[in-house]
Scaffold this motif. Sequence first.
Motif, PDB file in Angstrom:
ATOM      1  N   THR A   1      44.933  24.638  32.087  1.00 10.18           N
ATOM      2  CA  THR A   1      45.319  25.772  32.934  1.00 10.18           C
ATOM      3  C   THR A   1      44.745  27.070  32.390  1.00 10.18           C
ATOM      4  OG1 THR A   1      47.389  24.674  33.557  1.00 10.18           O
ATOM      5  CG2 THR A   1      47.271  27.052  33.876  1.00 10.18           C
TER       6      THR A   1
ATOM      7  N   TRP B   1      47.949  26.157  46.141  1.00  9.33           N
ATOM      8  CA  TRP B   1      47.038  26.847  45.225  1.00  9.33           C
ATOM      9  C   TRP B   1      45.589  26.410  45.413  1.00  9.33           C
ATOM     10  CZ3 TRP B   1      43.865  24.287  41.867  1.00  9.33           C
ATOM     11  CH2 TRP B   1      44.161  22.942  41.614  1.00  9.33           C
TER      12      TRP B   1
ATOM     13  N   ARG C   1      46.707  34.015  40.337  1.00 13.78           N
ATOM     14  CA  ARG C   1      48.158  34.106  40.153  1.00 13.78           C
ATOM     15  C   ARG C   1      48.853  32.892  40.758  1.00 13.78           C
ATOM     16  NH1 ARG C   1      49.590  40.371  41.830  1.00 13.78           N
ATOM     17  NH2 ARG C   1      48.572  41.404  40.052  1.00 13.78           N
ATOM     18  N   SER C   2      48.442  32.544  41.967  1.00 14.26           N
ATOM     19  CA  SER C   2      49.032  31.379  42.620  1.00 14.26           C
ATOM     20  C   SER C   2      48.821  30.122  41.776  1.00 14.26           C
ATOM     21  CB  SER C   2      48.407  31.197  44.010  1.00 14.26           C
ATOM     22  OG  SER C   2      48.868  30.022  44.626  1.00 14.26           O
ATOM     23  N   TYR C   3      47.613  29.943  41.284  1.00 15.93           N
ATOM     24  CA  TYR C   3      47.291  28.788  40.439  1.00 15.93           C
ATOM     25  C   TYR C   3      48.151  28.772  39.186  1.00 15.93           C
ATOM     26  CZ  TYR C   3      44.469  25.879  37.266  1.00 15.93           C
ATOM     27  OH  TYR C   3      44.037  24.939  36.362  1.00 15.93           O
ATOM     28  N   LEU C   4      48.323  29.950  38.570  1.00 16.78           N
ATOM     29  CA  LEU C   4      49.115  30.039  37.346  1.00 16.78           C
ATOM     30  C   LEU C   4      50.578  29.726  37.610  1.00 16.78           C
ATOM     31  CD1 LEU C   4      49.187  30.765  34.332  1.00 16.78           C
ATOM     32  CD2 LEU C   4      49.582  33.146  35.004  1.00 16.78           C
ATOM     33  N   TYR C   5      51.136  30.286  38.687  1.00 18.37           N
ATOM     34  CA  TYR C   5      52.547  30.061  38.978  1.00 18.37           C
ATOM     35  C   TYR C   5      52.820  28.579  39.262  1.00 18.37           C
ATOM     36  CZ  TYR C   5      52.748  35.159  39.527  1.00 18.37           C
ATOM     37  OH  TYR C   5      52.660  36.512  39.324  1.00 18.37           O
ATOM     38  N   TYR C   6      51.968  27.996  40.102  1.00 18.37           N
ATOM     39  CA  TYR C   6      52.139  26.573  40.408  1.00 18.37           C
ATOM     40  C   TYR C   6      52.014  25.733  39.132  1.00 18.37           C
ATOM     41  CZ  TYR C   6      52.104  26.711  45.562  1.00 18.37           C
ATOM     42  OH  TYR C   6      52.431  26.895  46.879  1.00 18.37           O
ATOM     43  N   SER C   7      51.007  26.036  38.313  1.00 23.33           N
ATOM     44  CA  SER C   7      50.747  25.230  37.115  1.00 23.33           C
ATOM     45  C   SER C   7      51.874  25.346  36.105  1.00 23.33           C
ATOM     46  CB  SER C   7      49.419  25.659  36.469  1.00 23.33           C
ATOM     47  OG  SER C   7      48.336  25.398  37.331  1.00 23.33           O
ATOM     48  N   LEU C   8      52.401  26.555  35.926  1.00 21.35           N
ATOM     49  CA  LEU C   8      53.508  26.727  34.983  1.00 21.35           C
ATOM     50  C   LEU C   8      54.766  26.012  35.469  1.00 21.35           C
ATOM     51  CD1 LEU C   8      53.112  30.483  33.935  1.00 21.35           C
ATOM     52  CD2 LEU C   8      52.501  28.435  32.635  1.00 21.35           C
ATOM     53  N   GLY C   9      55.023  26.077  36.774  1.00 19.67           N
ATOM     54  CA  GLY C   9      56.168  25.359  37.326  1.00 19.67           C
ATOM     55  C   GLY C   9      56.018  23.859  37.144  1.00 19.67           C
TER      56      GLY C   9
END
Length: 490
Positions: A139, A229, A159-167
Amino acid sequence: MQPYFLAVAVLFPIVMGGVLPLLPFRNRRQMMIYIEAVVLLNSALVLGLLFTQPQEACVLLRFTGNLSLSFQLDGLGTVFAGIVSLLWPLASLYAFEYMKHEGHEKIFFMFYTMTYGVTLGIAFAEDIVTMYCFYEMLTLMTLPLIMHTLSREAILASRSYLYYSLGGAAFAFIGLVFILSYGTTANFVPGGVLDIAKLGDRANRLLVVYVLCFCGFSVKAAMFPFSGWLPRAGVAPTPVTALLHAVAVVKSGAFTVMRVTYYSFGTEFLRGTWAQYVVMALVIFTILYGCSRALKETHLKRRLAWSTVSNLSYILFGVVLMTPLGLIGALAHMIFHAVMKICSFFCAGAVIYKTGRNYIYELDGLGRKMPRTFGIFTVSALALMGVPGLCGFISKWNLAKAAIASENVLAYVGVGALLVSALLTAVYMLTISVRAFFPGKDFDYSTVSDAEDPNWMMLLPLTIFVVVMFVFGLHSAPVISALGSIAALM
């Protein structure tokens, strides 16, 4: 080969990519030679490891007790590492031409090359702790690639990629903790590692954890409802989107789901439970959802992205069948989809690079001016549809055969989803080719007079991909036999 070469294969591109911005290249050509040499040398090392198969593990770092960063090569890791090592040199070659006018090339190729090593870390992971660590690193490595242009759309997509990946990572971490608590080992073992004596009346709790873990790792595989994402990431340069959609990120998601299903929780524990039906229902829905969204999408790269959403769930469908035949189908589609999808994305990138056109309604008449590009794109479209003689047919046939053999009622619904998806794929992929080659008798070709096929650095990878699609489509028996040997261990 000695086991420590596994660590070398992971660390070499990370280190050599990391120092790239510090190297005083005289010109761009020297930088290109350096990057391609690093990638080719590492691919040669990986292929050497695949053929020699070191039997011992390599411990890179020990945390405490049985927690460590360690690498070992098994059959499943061989498949993923083989895909990565064979496609990365071609992707880098393509990127040299595409990124010529994009700017900040050193930073771009630094992360692009480092991602190669991180992806191999996932493939070579001996245990779930190592896999999770490199999964998280992936990520961090790919985030700067998505936001490379620093446009508003790129920032929002990252940002979308990061939020989805962290979740997703949070859900996956729950699975990791429970495997460490209720498993006999953190290592990946064919058939799973759960200690039945420890479970007691907690089996239902473990099934809930499996569903959460499955969904967590499936974020990178873009399973519904975590697929948003992936189309947004299409704002990144095409070498990045091809990397995300065909090689590194989405395949890492599918690969990690295979690991936790077959090597951690175990199919004997999961098969026939409500958890299997829940994840299978999500996967089947995603197959139809992805191709339906692709059908209505007018942006070229986003249409291909929604196609990826659908096709990645083909792989997951094979996984959730939880049978050896299902695993064969899943692995076959993981290999063949990588070739088909990177080919179609590179064709789209060539069009964008040479014409600046991003939408499907802008492609009219370009087939005559870019015959090689659109001819190759058409072959990849036919392969994705599952036309006999091309590799896509082989993997879809094996998935359908596995679903019928499973005698699972919901799996029969999945076969129907595969058929509907094939029809929709024909519509949304061939529409592009038809518009390019047959714009209508009144079309003014002067509007596309400046278009032409790209140079050899883009066409060579595309040509190789087409040949591979035909070779696998006409002579897939050795590959399917090798995958059968891996699946037989389950």
